[in-house]
Write a protein that holds these residues in place. Structure first.
Motif, PDB file in Angstrom:
ATOM      1  N   ARG A   3      19.060   3.779  70.243  1.00 34.28           N
ATOM      2  CA  ARG A   3      18.873   5.118  69.678  1.00 34.28           C
ATOM      3  C   ARG A   3      18.544   5.015  68.198  1.00 34.28           C
ATOM      4  NH1 ARG A   3      23.316   5.890  73.285  1.00 34.28           N
ATOM      5  NH2 ARG A   3      22.678   7.150  75.072  1.00 34.28           N
ATOM      6  N   ARG A   4      17.878   6.052  67.681  1.00 35.25           N
ATOM      7  CA  ARG A   4      17.479   6.029  66.272  1.00 35.25           C
ATOM      8  C   ARG A   4      17.447   7.428  65.679  1.00 35.25           C
ATOM      9  NH1 ARG A   4      11.317   4.097  65.962  1.00 35.25           N
ATOM     10  NH2 ARG A   4      11.848   4.304  63.785  1.00 35.25           N
TER      11      ARG A   4
ATOM     12  N   ARG B  77      13.347  -1.413  76.101  1.00 32.71           N
ATOM     13  CA  ARG B  77      13.053  -1.986  74.798  1.00 32.71           C
ATOM     14  C   ARG B  77      14.114  -3.016  74.448  1.00 32.71           C
ATOM     15  NH1 ARG B  77      14.384  -1.618  69.473  1.00 32.71           N
ATOM     16  NH2 ARG B  77      12.693  -1.655  67.946  1.00 32.71           N
ATOM     17  N   LYS B  78      13.717  -4.105  73.765  1.00 30.92           N
ATOM     18  CA  LYS B  78      14.669  -5.127  73.331  1.00 30.92           C
ATOM     19  C   LYS B  78      15.692  -4.504  72.390  1.00 30.92           C
ATOM     20  CE  LYS B  78      16.256  -9.357  72.664  1.00 30.92           C
ATOM     21  NZ  LYS B  78      17.488  -8.946  71.986  1.00 30.92           N
ATOM     22  N   VAL B  79      16.979  -4.756  72.657  1.00 29.40           N
ATOM     23  CA  VAL B  79      18.038  -4.189  71.830  1.00 29.40           C
ATOM     24  C   VAL B  79      18.385  -5.161  70.705  1.00 29.40           C
ATOM     25  CG1 VAL B  79      18.973  -2.846  73.727  1.00 29.40           C
ATOM     26  CG2 VAL B  79      19.839  -5.148  73.321  1.00 29.40           C
TER      27      VAL B  79
ATOM     28  N   GLU C 283      22.123   4.920  57.311  1.00 23.96           N
ATOM     29  CA  GLU C 283      21.397   5.000  58.569  1.00 23.96           C
ATOM     30  C   GLU C 283      20.943   3.612  59.007  1.00 23.96           C
ATOM     31  OE1 GLU C 283      18.213   7.780  58.434  1.00 23.96           O
ATOM     32  OE2 GLU C 283      19.550   9.512  58.705  1.00 23.96           O
ATOM     33  N   VAL C 284      21.165   3.310  60.266  1.00 28.13           N
ATOM     34  CA  VAL C 284      20.719   2.066  60.869  1.00 28.13           C
ATOM     35  C   VAL C 284      19.661   2.440  61.893  1.00 28.13           C
ATOM     36  CG1 VAL C 284      21.401   0.040  62.178  1.00 28.13           C
ATOM     37  CG2 VAL C 284      22.998   1.039  60.511  1.00 28.13           C
ATOM     38  N   ASP C 285      18.437   1.979  61.638  1.00 27.30           N
ATOM     39  CA  ASP C 285      17.307   2.426  62.446  1.00 27.30           C
ATOM     40  C   ASP C 285      16.670   1.249  63.175  1.00 27.30           C
ATOM     41  OD1 ASP C 285      15.316   3.858  63.583  1.00 27.30           O
ATOM     42  OD2 ASP C 285      14.225   4.284  61.733  1.00 27.30           O
ATOM     43  N   ARG C 286      17.171   0.980  64.358  1.00 32.76           N
ATOM     44  CA  ARG C 286      16.638  -0.048  65.248  1.00 32.76           C
ATOM     45  C   ARG C 286      16.372  -1.388  64.549  1.00 32.76           C
ATOM     46  NH1 ARG C 286      12.384   3.005  69.384  1.00 32.76           N
ATOM     47  NH2 ARG C 286      13.939   4.263  70.472  1.00 32.76           N
ATOM     48  N   PRO C 287      17.408  -2.021  64.024  1.00 34.99           N
ATOM     49  CA  PRO C 287      17.194  -3.355  63.445  1.00 34.99           C
ATOM     50  C   PRO C 287      16.957  -4.383  64.535  1.00 34.99           C
ATOM     51  CG  PRO C 287      19.532  -2.873  63.540  1.00 34.99           C
ATOM     52  CD  PRO C 287      18.821  -1.618  64.002  1.00 34.99           C
ATOM     53  N   ASP C 288      16.337  -5.486  64.164  1.00 34.06           N
ATOM     54  CA  ASP C 288      16.214  -6.603  65.097  1.00 34.06           C
ATOM     55  C   ASP C 288      17.550  -7.340  65.208  1.00 34.06           C
ATOM     56  OD1 ASP C 288      13.276  -6.490  65.622  1.00 34.06           O
ATOM     57  OD2 ASP C 288      13.211  -6.799  63.451  1.00 34.06           O
TER      58      ASP C 288
ATOM     59  N   PRO D 186      37.055   5.122  68.434  1.00 35.25           N
ATOM     60  CA  PRO D 186      36.019   5.796  69.240  1.00 35.25           C
ATOM     61  C   PRO D 186      34.711   5.975  68.465  1.00 35.25           C
ATOM     62  CG  PRO D 186      38.123   6.865  69.589  1.00 35.25           C
ATOM     63  CD  PRO D 186      38.326   5.887  68.477  1.00 35.25           C
ATOM     64  N   MET D 187      34.799   6.289  67.172  1.00 33.85           N
ATOM     65  CA  MET D 187      33.574   6.446  66.374  1.00 33.85           C
ATOM     66  C   MET D 187      32.848   5.115  66.226  1.00 33.85           C
ATOM     67  SD  MET D 187      33.067   7.735  62.423  1.00 33.85           S
ATOM     68  CE  MET D 187      33.545   9.434  62.732  1.00 33.85           C
ATOM     69  N   LEU D 188      33.593   4.047  65.984  1.00 34.94           N
ATOM     70  CA  LEU D 188      32.979   2.728  65.837  1.00 34.94           C
ATOM     71  C   LEU D 188      32.331   2.275  67.139  1.00 34.94           C
ATOM     72  CD1 LEU D 188      32.368   0.136  64.339  1.00 34.94           C
ATOM     73  CD2 LEU D 188      34.745  -0.583  64.705  1.00 34.94           C
ATOM     74  N   LEU D 189      33.012   2.474  68.249  1.00 35.51           N
ATOM     75  CA  LEU D 189      32.444   2.090  69.546  1.00 35.51           C
ATOM     76  C   LEU D 189      31.215   2.923  69.886  1.00 35.51           C
ATOM     77  CD1 LEU D 189      35.714   1.634  71.638  1.00 35.51           C
ATOM     78  CD2 LEU D 189      34.198  -0.167  70.796  1.00 35.51           C
ATOM     79  N   SER D 190      31.244   4.207  69.541  1.00 39.78           N
ATOM     80  CA  SER D 190      30.090   5.068  69.775  1.00 39.78           C
ATOM     81  C   SER D 190      28.897   4.607  68.936  1.00 39.78           C
ATOM     82  CB  SER D 190      30.444   6.518  69.434  1.00 39.78           C
ATOM     83  OG  SER D 190      29.321   7.361  69.593  1.00 39.78           O
ATOM     84  N   PHE D 191      29.165   4.209  67.689  1.00 32.60           N
ATOM     85  CA  PHE D 191      28.114   3.699  66.808  1.00 32.60           C
ATOM     86  C   PHE D 191      27.457   2.462  67.423  1.00 32.60           C
ATOM     87  CE2 PHE D 191      27.135   0.473  63.583  1.00 32.60           C
ATOM     88  CZ  PHE D 191      26.149   1.119  62.850  1.00 32.60           C
ATOM     89  N   LEU D 192      28.281   1.493  67.844  1.00 33.04           N
ATOM     90  CA  LEU D 192      27.741   0.257  68.403  1.00 33.04           C
ATOM     91  C   LEU D 192      27.035   0.501  69.729  1.00 33.04           C
ATOM     92  CD1 LEU D 192      30.722  -2.118  67.579  1.00 33.04           C
ATOM     93  CD2 LEU D 192      28.453  -2.132  66.523  1.00 33.04           C
ATOM     94  N   SER D 193      27.556   1.424  70.516  1.00 35.12           N
ATOM     95  CA  SER D 193      26.906   1.764  71.786  1.00 35.12           C
ATOM     96  C   SER D 193      25.521   2.352  71.548  1.00 35.12           C
ATOM     97  CB  SER D 193      27.783   2.752  72.561  1.00 35.12           C
ATOM     98  OG  SER D 193      27.168   3.131  73.775  1.00 35.12           O
ATOM     99  N   ASP D 194      25.414   3.224  70.557  1.00 34.15           N
ATOM    100  CA  ASP D 194      24.118   3.815  70.226  1.00 34.15           C
ATOM    101  C   ASP D 194      23.139   2.759  69.721  1.00 34.15           C
ATOM    102  OD1 ASP D 194      24.936   6.325  70.983  1.00 34.15           O
ATOM    103  OD2 ASP D 194      25.365   7.031  68.963  1.00 34.15           O
TER     104      ASP D 194
END
Length: 318
Positions: free
Chosen positions: A168-169, A86-88, A190-195, A155-163
């Motif tokens: 992930r959603r 899927r397009k990220v 919550e950030v749910d698969r933005p374009d 680590p939390m910020l990097l995990s957020f951006l990696s997800d």
């Protein structure tokens, strides 16, 4: 504005005057309503119709080109690899000093990009939510260095951006309150698969020390597709910070819940002296040691003059 050092022959940026940049708007339509400007700008920023037309509409047009090109490259690579990924999200970083106007830039870009056809989903996250709670900063002796790289839960910020990049959603980010000057316990956005995702923060272009063994050391900007640095001379930034401090003294600091409530009773002279002391002790040190050195890593640099208007635009060459 010359990004080169004196011994450099090659400038990695194309420099545009305000007038040259404004002409690049072409026929990009104005999609913001007049009443939106007040909501989008920060307390001390100048934002009006002319600034959006001259600076942000050309930038919106440029970003549309970059996003479209990235999408076409993704589709071509997917076809080449024979995969069905899927397009990220396309991630835009917004960096710069305290008081430079990052929040205004991020909000204006979010509003403009969300009005592209066919109405992409554009989310905005600030890295303030990834600061360690004050209790942790106090325990580690970092309270006077809040906003420095070590004050963030990297680590939390990097995990957020990696997800986010993995699609992930939904992905959750902590909530920060500027009123209480701390993380709000048990609250999340919550950030749910933005374009498109805009990530705003003083140190988002910070690099890490390279390991001798060659192992990967991820940094926040590894996840960016495009980055903007908001620039101004240090005396100008200091003046903006003092003005903002005085304005907050007359407004938010009067709230008993404000972390800075004790400053609400200060006279103009006392408040100015306090703001300058905070600037020099914390914000100037952070600017010189951590923020300004990352400026050459940005894709685009907006250089502001003392009246908050952008005077030059530097775009990294391809």
């Amino acid at each position: 504005m010359d990004i080169r050092t004196p011994d450099q022959q090659y400038n990695p940026y194309r420099i545009f005057t305000r007038e040259q940049w404004a002409r690049l708007r072409d026929d990009t339509p104005m999609t913001l309503e007049p009443g939106e400007f007040e909501r989008l700008r920060s307390m001390h920023d100048r934002l009006d119709l002319q600034e959006v037309e001259d600076i942000y509409l050309p930038l919106s047009r440029l970003l549309s080109i970059y996003v479209d090109a990235t999408d076409r490259l993704f589709r071509a690579q997917r076809q080449f690899l024979g995969i069905r990924d899927r397009k990220v999200p396309y991630i835009i970083g917004v960096a710069g000093s305290v008081a430079a106007g990052k929040s205004t830039t991020a909000r204006v870009l979010q509003a403009l990009l969300a009005r592209w056809s066919p109405r992409p989903k554009v989310d905005l996250v600030t890295t303030d939510g990834f600061l360690f709670p004050n209790a942790v900063l106090e325990r580690q002796g970092l309270m006077q260095k809040k906003g420095f790289p070590d004050s963030y839960d990297l680590p939390m910020l990097l995990s957020f951006l990696s997800d986010i990049k993995a699609g992930r959603r939904p992905v959750r980010a902590p909530v920060y309150s500027h009123l209480v000057y701390d993380i709000v316990p048990n609250e999340w956005i919550e950030v749910d698969r933005p374009d498109i995702l805009i990530v705003e923060g003083v140190n988002v272009l910070q690099t890490g020390r390279l390991p001798r063994d060659g192992k990967a050391v991820p940094v926040v900007s590894d996840f960016f597709d495009f980055s903007v640095y908001i620039d101004a001379e240090e005396p100008v930034l200091r003046e903006w910070y003092v003005r903002r401090f005085l304005a907050l003294r007359d407004t938010a600091f009067h709230d008993p819940k404000s972390y800075f409530h004790r400053y609400a009773v200060l006279s103009d002279e006392e408040a100015t002296a306090t703001a300058i002391a905070i600037w020099e002790r914390t914000n100037l040190a952070n600017l010189e040691d951590n923020i300004l050195p990352t400026r050459p890593r940005a894709t685009l640099i907006l250089k502001k003059r003392a009246d908050h208007l952008v005077e030059t635009v530097a775009l990294r060459r391809l």
